[in-house]
Design a protein around this motif. Sequence first.
Motif, short mmCIF file in Angstrom:
data_model
loop_
_atom_site.label_atom_id
_atom_site.label_comp_id
_atom_site.label_asym_id
_atom_site.label_seq_id
_atom_site.Cartn_x
_atom_site.Cartn_y
_atom_site.Cartn_z
N TYR A 173 0.59 -0.97 -0.25
CA TYR A 173 0.02 0.50 0.08
C TYR A 173 1.13 1.48 0.18
O TYR A 173 2.02 1.28 0.57
CB TYR A 173 -0.84 0.30 1.51
CG TYR A 173 -2.15 -0.90 1.44
CD1 TYR A 173 -3.17 -1.22 -0.01
CD2 TYR A 173 -2.30 -2.12 2.58
CE1 TYR A 173 -3.83 -2.06 0.48
CE2 TYR A 173 -3.32 -2.71 2.85
CZ TYR A 173 -3.88 -2.76 1.31
OH TYR A 173 -4.92 -4.17 1.63
N TYR A 220 -2.65 -2.90 8.64
CA TYR A 220 -2.42 -3.27 7.15
C TYR A 220 -3.00 -4.76 6.60
O TYR A 220 -2.65 -4.82 5.64
CB TYR A 220 -1.27 -2.16 6.49
CG TYR A 220 -1.15 -1.05 7.04
CD1 TYR A 220 -1.84 -0.19 6.08
CD2 TYR A 220 -0.43 -0.81 8.51
CE1 TYR A 220 -2.00 1.51 6.62
CE2 TYR A 220 -0.30 0.74 8.78
CZ TYR A 220 -0.82 1.71 7.68
OH TYR A 220 -0.97 2.49 8.25
N ILE A 272 -5.13 4.81 1.54
CA ILE A 272 -4.61 4.40 0.96
C ILE A 272 -4.61 5.02 -0.45
O ILE A 272 -5.77 5.22 -1.42
CB ILE A 272 -5.21 2.85 0.28
CG1 ILE A 272 -4.77 2.26 2.23
CG2 ILE A 272 -4.87 1.83 -0.43
CD1 ILE A 272 -5.27 0.55 1.98
N VAL A 290 -0.45 2.33 -5.20
CA VAL A 290 -0.60 0.96 -4.50
C VAL A 290 0.82 -0.38 -5.56
O VAL A 290 0.53 0.80 -6.81
CB VAL A 290 -1.42 -0.27 -5.11
CG1 VAL A 290 -0.79 -1.69 -5.58
CG2 VAL A 290 -2.55 -0.03 -3.64
#
Length: 405
Positions: free
Chosen positions: A282, A303, A318, A321
């Motif tokens: 993340y 997480y 978030i 990615v």
Amino acid sequence: MTTSRIRTSLRQRGFTLVELLVAIAIGLVVTLAVTSIVIVGETHKRSTTTTNDMGQTGSFASYQLDRAIRSAGSAMVQSANNGVFGCKLAVGSTLPRATPFPVPFQDNFLRAGGAASTNNLRVAPILIGKAMSGDDVSDVLVVMRGNGNAGGVPRRISDPGSSTLLKIESSVGFAVNDVLLVSQPGITDCLMEQVSALDPVANPGELTLGGTYYTAGTDTTVATLASSTSTYVTSLGNSSPGSVQFSMYGVGANNTLFSYDLLRALPSQAMADGVQELHAIYGLDTTGDGVLDSWADPGATGYDIATVMTTPATIRQIIAVRFALVMKSAAEERDEITPECDGDVGTAEAACAPYRYFSDLTNAAGASLQRELDTKTDANRQHFRYRVVESTIPLRNMQLAPAPL
């Protein structure tokens, strides 16, 4: 015997044994040389073809994941304050799911608490299940996205409805077969519904529910949500294939990358072969300024997937990615592959680990998140070629999320 006959006899006598042996030796040397050249050429051709195949497959798989992740949260982030983030999703007869997911997710995905824990999937633009693929090593990516009209702006219930009827101020922008997300702040469950009929002229604010995605609900029912003006309706888009996609990605048998559509309950689909592993982490905005400031491993405290999907505040953090695909060649080679750090084959270098990924990333405490594929101690991997395809994908829709209330 005449002179002419003697000469004719000498011409017809053939090769001597020594001459034959010399000719055979020369022929063998030439054959050996040609064979060696052919073998070297074929080996080089095979290596080149394998490397190109890995590159093409990695590019294709990376593109598919990139396209999905970039759209994560589409049509739902505007409802972040309306009970959508972290709500337990109910979709017709598909979700919640009391049985394991199909391959390659059947053994590990949400199974930490036993088979019953598979019914606890929550709504979030993206979730990462660390080492939850069928190979026991690769991560599982869950990407939820819609294609809503009117910018995915939620509509509040204006008048009491029923188990098959929602009443909002105006149904402008809605259409038959639209998929809806019905939620309420403070309520754990949210329901996915489908518009089966509407009449903007005679009944301008009424949405009749039915169809594939309709569910009456169990712990939380449509009737209960429809009766409260604290309930919101979010349009995710039309029910046609590809419009609303809640998808899972993971690695299964034979180094194959699979995708699974959570909404349609169809068998998993093979996306690409030659994928040894899939990993993701993340990218976080912990200060709320819209700028990525740290990274988090999906196995770190706070997480893990069970915590993230039930913690809306973490879901909001978030905003990106980073994923890595470790590609594997299809053909096993005779000689042991000794990769250099530049990816070529040659003499081993000191401290060389060419199959590293996440090398430049650190968590909030400054600790490195670097990982690598072990080809030094695993003899089964020393006769194959590998390549790492790595990419950082921003979640652009998260920039549109309203500020927390």
